[in-house]
Design a protein around this motif. Structure first.
Motif, PDB file in Angstrom:
ATOM      1  N   ALA A  59       0.844  -1.203   0.000  1.00 29.16           N
ATOM      2  CA  ALA A  59       0.000   0.000   0.000  1.00 29.16           C
ATOM      3  C   ALA A  59       0.875   1.247   0.000  1.00 29.16           C
ATOM      4  N   VAL A  60       0.490   2.221  -0.808  1.00 34.16           N
ATOM      5  CA  VAL A  60       1.242   3.472  -0.894  1.00 34.16           C
ATOM      6  C   VAL A  60       0.280   4.639  -1.017  1.00 34.16           C
ATOM      7  N   ARG A  61       0.749   5.787  -0.547  1.00 38.98           N
ATOM      8  CA  ARG A  61       0.081   7.071  -0.787  1.00 38.98           C
ATOM      9  C   ARG A  61       1.155   8.016  -1.322  1.00 38.98           C
ATOM     10  N   VAL A  62       0.929   8.567  -2.505  1.00 36.47           N
ATOM     11  CA  VAL A  62       1.948   9.371  -3.150  1.00 36.47           C
ATOM     12  C   VAL A  62       1.301  10.581  -3.805  1.00 36.47           C
ATOM     13  N   ALA A  63       2.054  11.681  -3.882  1.00 31.92           N
ATOM     14  CA  ALA A  63       1.562  12.893  -4.532  1.00 31.92           C
ATOM     15  C   ALA A  63       2.487  13.234  -5.692  1.00 31.92           C
ATOM     16  N   GLY A  64       1.931  13.904  -6.716  1.00 37.21           N
ATOM     17  CA  GLY A  64       2.757  14.304  -7.844  1.00 37.21           C
ATOM     18  C   GLY A  64       1.973  15.119  -8.850  1.00 37.21           C
ATOM     19  N   ARG A  65       2.688  15.578  -9.864  1.00 36.43           N
ATOM     20  CA  ARG A  65       2.091  16.390 -10.925  1.00 36.43           C
ATOM     21  C   ARG A  65       1.758  15.494 -12.115  1.00 36.43           C
ATOM     22  N   VAL A  66       0.562  15.656 -12.661  1.00 30.71           N
ATOM     23  CA  VAL A  66       0.108  14.843 -13.779  1.00 30.71           C
ATOM     24  C   VAL A  66       0.852  15.274 -15.049  1.00 30.71           C
ATOM     25  N   MET A  67       1.566  14.314 -15.660  1.00 33.75           N
ATOM     26  CA  MET A  67       2.347  14.619 -16.855  1.00 33.75           C
ATOM     27  C   MET A  67       1.803  13.940 -18.109  1.00 33.75           C
ATOM     28  N   THR A  68       1.075  12.852 -17.948  1.00 30.75           N
ATOM     29  CA  THR A  68       0.384  12.218 -19.075  1.00 30.75           C
ATOM     30  C   THR A  68      -0.970  11.717 -18.586  1.00 30.75           C
ATOM     31  N   ILE A  69      -1.945  11.667 -19.487  1.00 31.66           N
ATOM     32  CA  ILE A  69      -3.268  11.103 -19.192  1.00 31.66           C
ATOM     33  C   ILE A  69      -3.688  10.272 -20.401  1.00 31.66           C
ATOM     34  N   ALA A  78      -2.272   7.337 -16.071  1.00 37.48           N
ATOM     35  CA  ALA A  78      -1.633   8.657 -16.010  1.00 37.48           C
ATOM     36  C   ALA A  78      -0.239   8.463 -15.442  1.00 37.48           C
ATOM     37  N   HIS A  79       0.625   9.424 -15.691  1.00 37.02           N
ATOM     38  CA  HIS A  79       1.946   9.430 -15.071  1.00 37.02           C
ATOM     39  C   HIS A  79       2.046  10.634 -14.141  1.00 37.02           C
ATOM     40  N   LEU A  80       2.529  10.375 -12.937  1.00 37.57           N
ATOM     41  CA  LEU A  80       2.794  11.453 -11.982  1.00 37.57           C
ATOM     42  C   LEU A  80       4.299  11.714 -11.934  1.00 37.57           C
ATOM     43  N   ALA A  81       4.671  12.981 -11.809  1.00 45.22           N
ATOM     44  CA  ALA A  81       6.074  13.368 -11.676  1.00 45.22           C
ATOM     45  C   ALA A  81       6.302  13.934 -10.281  1.00 45.22           C
ATOM     46  N   GLY A  82       7.446  13.569  -9.719  1.00 46.08           N
ATOM     47  CA  GLY A  82       7.824  14.103  -8.416  1.00 46.08           C
ATOM     48  C   GLY A  82       9.289  13.851  -8.152  1.00 46.08           C
ATOM     49  N   ALA A  83       9.985  14.862  -7.643  1.00 45.45           N
ATOM     50  CA  ALA A  83      11.411  14.751  -7.304  1.00 45.45           C
ATOM     51  C   ALA A  83      12.229  14.248  -8.482  1.00 45.45           C
ATOM     52  N   GLY A  84      11.834  14.671  -9.696  1.00 46.23           N
ATOM     53  CA  GLY A  84      12.629  14.361 -10.877  1.00 46.23           C
ATOM     54  C   GLY A  84      12.354  13.014 -11.513  1.00 46.23           C
ATOM     55  N   GLN A  85      11.402  12.248 -11.022  1.00 41.14           N
ATOM     56  CA  GLN A  85      11.097  10.937 -11.596  1.00 41.14           C
ATOM     57  C   GLN A  85       9.596  10.807 -11.824  1.00 41.14           C
ATOM     58  N   ARG A  86       9.219   9.770 -12.598  1.00 39.42           N
ATOM     59  CA  ARG A  86       7.812   9.564 -12.952  1.00 39.42           C
ATOM     60  C   ARG A  86       7.362   8.169 -12.559  1.00 39.42           C
TER      61      ARG A  86
END
Length: 515
Positions: A59-69, A78-86
């Motif tokens: 189980a994980v909870r993660v936040a990020g910016r949507v880069m693909t849908i 969708a792909h999330l980006a955070g701290a330089g990785q996706r």
């Protein structure tokens, strides 16, 4: 994108934001509790197979910016980006429920969301979060560019560095390397017994270098102050006070031109060591740069501007030797070392160089020879014109003219020269150091000479600093000091051709109003 198109774009995204609010989501919530960052998930679980992930149901909870849908009916990716990785997420209607799936359909590229779920691998083998809940965190009202490219976008990249960092992973890597560089400098100097200190950035006199300052005003004291052009004189006051090894990683401000190697606000490392001379600092600098290169680039050898550069070996030339060695063949027979022994002879060779530089077809800049210019100033300019661009591999240039070094000790065998070096790498000056002048009477004479230059209109000449002379009068031990340009060193170790590429927010002209 035209203004009218951009306005329509923002209107449509605001409508989506309102629709998200209508679903019951806060438009800009205050926080999100996550269990992992995206790099932590990739680092910890990328090696697990699909069967291992299924068995463990992590189980994980993660936040990020949507880069693909990529929606597909009642499901989507969708792909999330955070701290330089996706990291990919998988959203299914029957897993997240109608409300969260409606949120997924309202998402745009650039939106920030939180995802709760478990890890699995898709049929293609990609590590993915199987979403069980989505949380809206922020709406991107402006569009992300597909990519930044070409000269027309260069200034926009610097001006909107926040967008540059979003879409260009290599830009983030540049600044991560820069951070490692600064950390490595600190670790080296701390291990050598240096003490990190802080000195004033607003000063009543602009000292420690020959440069035009920025002027500001303190209202309460009704006092004009100068933004620091160098911390040198304050650091040497600390040597007088008994702090035998000190350093400062400092912001300096010089009211000068902008180029690929110059920004009016820049970062320097300056350090001073009592009971040492400039040759001691050459040895220390070699060790320091090797350690920094290993920490930042993983090796003492690295690529810069298409050439392999190595900190495993350093060359050493006097300034006069460099002029002789790198004299352009097209300019005719160059000087021998003995030809530059007499100061007046330097004018003859500068004139010879200028005759060639001003010929049709020559791209060289002539050396400035204003009336009354000192021979040492001409020698330095002749060196810069003939030699700098050839100093690609690490090279110490030694023994500078007295006239351009008001804070350095003279060489006992030649009082026209001082015990000073500059380090060049990749055709750029990276470091400047000298055996510090600690005779208060001589220092006053040097300041008075600089004052004459100021009265003749040289706005970069050094001001007379009476308190600094007073500090020297208490007795400063033999001392060597050095400044290293962190921005230029970062350029080298990140293979960046412009100083603006290694400064997060370089100074730019005001933005033109959109038409």
């Amino acid at each position: 994108m035209a203004i009218s198109e951009l306005q329509d774009f923002i209107v449509q995204r605001r409508k989506k934001l309102q629709a998200i609010v209508d679903l019951g989501f806060e438009p800009y919530p205050r926080k999100y509790d996550f269990t992992h960052t995206i790099p932590q998930i990739l680092g910890s679980y990328a090696a697990l197979t699909g069967d291992e992930l299924s068995a463990r149901k992590i189980a994980v909870r993660v936040a990020g910016r949507v880069m693909t849908i990529r929606p597909h009916g009642k499901a989507g990716f969708a792909h999330l980006a955070g701290a330089g990785q996706r990291l990919q997420i998988y959203v299914r209607l029957d897993a997240v429920g109608e409300r969260d799936f409606e949120l997924y359909k309202l998402l745009d590229l650039g939106d920030v969301i939180g995802v709760e779920g478990y890890l699995f691998r898709t049929r293609t083998g990609e590590l993915t979060i199987h979403a069980e809940h989505l949380q809206f965190l922020s709406k991107a009202l402006l569009p992300l560019p597909e990519k930044w490219h070409g000269l027309t976008d260069v200034e926009a990249r610097y001006r909107q560095r926040y967008v540059d960092l979003m879409v260009n992973a290599e830009v983030r890597e540049v600044f991560e390397r820069r951070s490692r560089l600064v950390r490595a400098l600190r670790e080296f100097l701390d291990a050598e017994g240096y003490l990190e200190v802080e000195t004033p950035m607003m000063q009543p006199l602009a000292g420690g270098a020959m440069a035009r300052p920025f002027v500001t005003h303190h209202n309460a004291l009704n006092l004009d102050l100068y933004l620091r052009i160098a911390p040198e004189l304050y650091l040497k006051r600390l040597i007088v006070g008994g702090l035998d090894r000190v350093y400062e990683i400092n912001r300096n401000f010089r009211n000068e031109g902008i180029s690929t190697q110059h920004n009016p606000e820049f970062t320097m490392l300056e350090f001073y060591q009592a009971y040492a001379d400039y040759r001691d600092l050459m040895d220390l600098t070699e060790r320091l740069l090797r350690q920094v290169a290993r920490a930042v680039a993983g090796s003492e050898e690295f690529e810069y501007d298409g050439q392999r550069i190595s900190f495993a070996q350093f060359q050493r030339y006097t300034m006069k030797e460099a002029v002789c060695k790198f004299w352009p063949e097209a300019a005719g027979p160059g000087p021998r070392l003995e030809d530059l022994a007499e100061p007046k002879a330097i004018f003859k060779w500068a004139a010879d160089y200028n005759r060639w530089a001003t010929q049709a077809g020559s791209a060289a800049e002539p050396v400035a020879l204003p009336e009354g210019v000192a021979p040492g100033v001409v020698l330095q300019e002749l060196f810069e014109a003939t030699s700098e661009r050839h100093l690609v591999q690490p090279t110490f240039i030694l023994d500078f003219p007295l006239e351009v070094s008001p804070l350095s000790k003279q060489k006992p065998e030649d009082p026209n020269l001082v015990e000073r070096f500059e380090l060049y790498v990749g055709g750029m000056e990276i470091a400047n150091a000298f055996s510090e002048l600690n005779d208060p009477s001589e220092q006053r004479d040097r300041f008075e000479y600089q004052q004459l230059l100021r009265e003749r209109g040289d706005l970069t000449a050094h001001a007379i600093d009476e308190d600094y002379v007073r500090a020297l009068s208490y007795g400063m031990p033999p001392t060597a000091g050095e400044g290293i340009g962190i921005d230029r060193l970062a350029m080298l170790l990140t293979n960046s051709r412009s100083i603006r590429d290694v400064i997060l927010f370089p100074l730019l002209r005001p933005e033109k109003p959109a038409s």
